[in-house]
Design a protein around this motif. Structure first.
Motif: not given
Length: 789
Positions: A55, A60-61
């Motif tokens: 991550p 978040d994307r």
């Protein structure tokens, strides 16, 4: 026909570049409509493996990926939803150039990124940008993606004329290029499959006029879940087809490769044997495209014991389609008679690659080779065991030899063509020939349905010689000034005259709706077209009025409130005695229509609608120097009380009047247009100017008022008085019409001005009075007229 240049060059590889190849094909009659690279220009993109995915600490994307691109692992930030450890993807390294973007080392939300993982759209391969372009797991890491995906290629789209059905496959196009350039032709080697099964599916051909040849074989133990190889997928995609499953892909591949449509049945779904026959009334079939059709007796089918399984030569049925669970198949390749296929698919509002080829004609000698090629690929990619080929022949087209005369070749092409040149061209086209004296007897091959007559062979010689190489010789001829008869005018003169009267010329289709013929001509038996271009244009017109009314309807929808149009065109009717086309009369006519205001809006004249007499004046100007007679008459398209026939020299040549109220309402015109229509030929005559002495003697004028029955027309009286006038009467003209007080209800008054004059002497009163009395007596005798007090 769309195809890959690299695929073509595997068949024939001439020493010319892409643009020269495109020009060569176009000049040979295979017009290249499109020529595009299969991928956009880019560099610096390699095959990479995603080692790990973590991550992004601040987004978040986004994901932070460790990527092996053929050296030290690279850290690349990626936002694709499908990125996963272990997948192979295209990777644009630092310094790479993509369509619209250059790749540099950058920081994304504080994390360093050393390249970019690519989707298909970012490489210019397609519009798909839903995720990364996933590559096969065996893709070698570090390999240039252009080399791995074979992207240094071009896609050709050629426009084929209907006579060149042999070029709907790579082999046919390669034959053309080989013949045009002399490069050797490399035909794929088709190896006969080893026969390990004795099973033969029973096949019965009940209609030889439907199927001339039917070849097939059983293959058992295939793996329908096998993957289609990437090279086959690429060739299919660059030919405009998508990969579906390995069995379907093999069938489509062989069709594109050899121009040999074929079909693969799921053998376990076939009940009993196969029967090739014409459909029975009411039979239905669910096609591979999920469309359900009701067949008619002129549709060919392949059926088993349970019913119809395939639309012969057009599309297979869903009930025997192959699936991923298919284990046993039946491979079929047939020759379907072109007449039995033509128009059948269009009747059901769809088309198919097979129908497109069969209705033009395919090679009837390669059905066995087609089955062998499909078998070869199935055994190679899916495994299995093959049975023997069952080849049934009923009725094949005859390929008659064609005589080619060298003298005729030179005469048609306009350049000397020696025997050596002719023989070289025939050999390059693989056309067998024998000599018969000075002539050549040429045997057309089974794949060339367009070689039937000598001129077809001459065309082939011209194509191979090169149209650009045929010298241009300007035509030599004596130019003579044609005589223009003074007593006749041309249709162009009539057009200019109508334009001067504020009309605009239109050109409408001679094909019209059947309803128009009924409405505007009362014609129940129009000339019907055998093959109309559209259902609403199914008959030939017998009147021009329908097209002009349609022009008004169209312009009214566009908010125009004044239309004045005319047309000169042919009208058609049945006539057994007609020439030059027996059975059909073709009359050249002129028609005009005026709708709306009499004049365009202006300050110098008050606005008023166009009336009968406006259009009557236009017709009178059209027939000058003659004078037309207008007699009340009925016409199916005109108002019963506002229409008249047009006569010239005692012959009816047309009609004039206001459009019938029912038609005004039916076509939503709001107000009625005024129309006229005449035969054009009588209007082309023109009086030759003649010298006439201007009299020096005084003219005498007498006014004559006659009471006539109300039903009597002016044209009748005026024409009669002129015909009964002695030589001294120079002119008779109407100057007044009266109905009303002092005259009975069934009478009307015409007042005429009579001008009398002689070129040699002065007229005496007695002579003038005698002439007037003569005219009065004539009117009394012919029309029941009497002098008005």
């Amino acid at each position: 026909m769309k195809f890959s240049e690299k695929w073509l060059r595997e068949f024939v590889d001439p020493a010319i570049d892409t643009q020269a190849l495109s020009h060569l094909l176009t000049m040979a009659g295979l017009e290249v409509e499109e020529l595009d690279p299969v991928a956009a220009a880019f560099h610096g993109v390699v095959v990479a493996e995603v080692l790990s995915v973590a991550p992004h600490p601040d987004a978040d994307r986004l994901r932070v990926c460790s990527v092996n691109a053929g050296g030290e692992p690279l850290q690349i930030v990626c936002g694709a939803p499908n990125v996963a450890a272990g997948m192979k993807v295209p990777c644009a390294t630092v310094g790479a150039s993509l369509p619209g973007i250059d790749i540099k080392r950058a920081k994304l939300r504080g994390v360093e990124s050393n390249g970019m993982l690519c989707s298909a759209r970012e490489l210019g391969l397609s519009e798909d940008h839903g995720g990364l372009l996933a590559l096969p797991v065996d893709a070698p890491v570090g390999t240039d993606i252009r080399h791995y995906l074979d992207l240094d290629d071009n896609a050709f789209v050629i426009k084929l004329t209907p006579n060149r059905a042999d070029c709907f496959g790579m082999l046919g196009i390669a034959r053309e290029v080989s013949a045009l350039t002399g490069a050797p032709l490399c035909v794929p080697e088709i190896v006969a499959a080893p026969v390990t099964l004795t099973e033969v599916l029973p096949v019965s051909i009940e209609a030889a006029d439907l199927c001339g040849r039917f070849s097939g074989r059983v293959i058992r133990g295939v793996n329908a879940r096998a993957a289609t190889p990437e090279w086959m997928k690429r060739r299919l995609e660059r030919a405009g087809m998508r990969s579906i499953s390995v069995l379907v892909d093999i069938s489509n591949y062989v069709m594109l490769e050899l121009n040999r449509p074929n079909h693969v049945f799921d053998l376990d779904r076939v009940k009993g044997g196969l029967t090739v026959r014409w459909a029975r009334e009411g039979e239905q079939l669910v096609l591979l495209n999920e469309q359900t059709i009701t067949l008619t007796p002129d549709c060919g089918v392949i059926a088993d014991e349970t019913g119809v399984e395939s639309f012969a030569g057009i599309m297979g049925g869903a009930s025997t389609a192959c699936s991923l669970d298919t284990r046993n198949v039946y491979v079929e390749a047939a020759f379907w008679q072109p007449d039995a296929i033509q128009g059948r698919a269009r009747r059901y509002a769809f088309s198919s690659e097979a129908a497109h080829r069969f209705e033009r004609g395919v090679d009837f000698a390669d059905t066995v080779a087609g089955v062998e090629r499909v078998t070869q690929l199935i055994l190679e990619l899916c495994g299995g065991e093959a049975g023997s080929i069952d080849d049934r022949i009923t009725m094949l087209p005859s390929r008659e030899p064609v005589r080619l005369r060298p003298l005729r070749v030179s005469r048609v092409l306009g350049l000397p063509f020696g025997d050596d040149a002719i023989e070289a061209c025939l050999q390059r086209m693989a056309l067998p020939f024998a000599r018969d004296g000075s002539d050549y007897i040429v045997q057309p091959p089974t794949w060339r349905f367009d070689l039937r007559i000598e001129e077809d062979l001459i065309e082939e010689l011209a194509r191979l010689h090169g149209y650009d190489n045929i010298p241009t010789h300007p035509p030599v001829g004596r130019l003579a000034m044609p005589e223009l008869p003074e007593g006749r005018r041309s249709a162009s003169n009539v057009r200019h005259l109508m334009a001067d009267r504020d009309y605009q010329e239109v050109i409408n289709f001679a094909f019209v709706e059947r309803r128009w013929e009924k409405d505007f001509a009362g014609n129940d038996t129009p000339v019907v077209l055998a093959n109309p271009i559209a259902s609403q244009m199914s008959v030939m017109r017998s009147t021009l009025i329908g097209g002009l009314v349609d022009n008004v309807v169209t312009n009214r929808r566009r908010q125009l409130d004044r239309v004045r149009v005319f047309e000169i065109g042919r009208c058609f009717a049945h006539d057994a005695q007609a020439v030059p086309v027996p059975g059909f009369a073709q009359t050249l006519r002129i028609a005009g229509l005026a709708w709306g205001a009499a004049q365009a809006e202006q300050w110098g004249a008050a606005a008023r609608p166009t009336d009968f007499f406006d259009v009557k004046g236009d017709v009178e100007a059209l027939v000058l120097p003659w004078q037309a007679a207008f007699v009340p008459a009925r016409h199916v398209a005109l108002h019963p009380g506002r229409s008249a026939s047009i006569s010239l020299n005692g012959h009816v040549i047309g009609f004039i009047g206001e459009l019938h109220p029912e038609l005004v309402q039916r076509y939503e015109l709001v107000s009625a247009p005024l129309v006229f229509e005449c035969n054009l030929e009588p209007l082309l005559g023109s009086a030759v100017p003649a010298y006439q002495t201007v009299s020096r003697q005084p003219a005498v004028r007498r006014d004559l008022a006659l009471l006539v029955p109300r039903s009597t027309t002016l044209s009748q009286v005026l024409e009669g008085l002129r015909s009964a006038s002695p030589a001294i009467v120079q002119d008779i003209a109407l100057f007044d019409v009266y109905q009303g007080k002092g005259i009975s209800d069934n009478e009307k008054s015409f007042a005429f001005r009579i001008v009398m004059q002689d070129t040699q002497r002065t007229l005496a009163d007695a002579e003038v009075d005698a002439t007037v009395d003569q005219l009065v007596m004539y009117a009394q005798r012919e029309f029941g007229a009497k002098l008005r007090a």
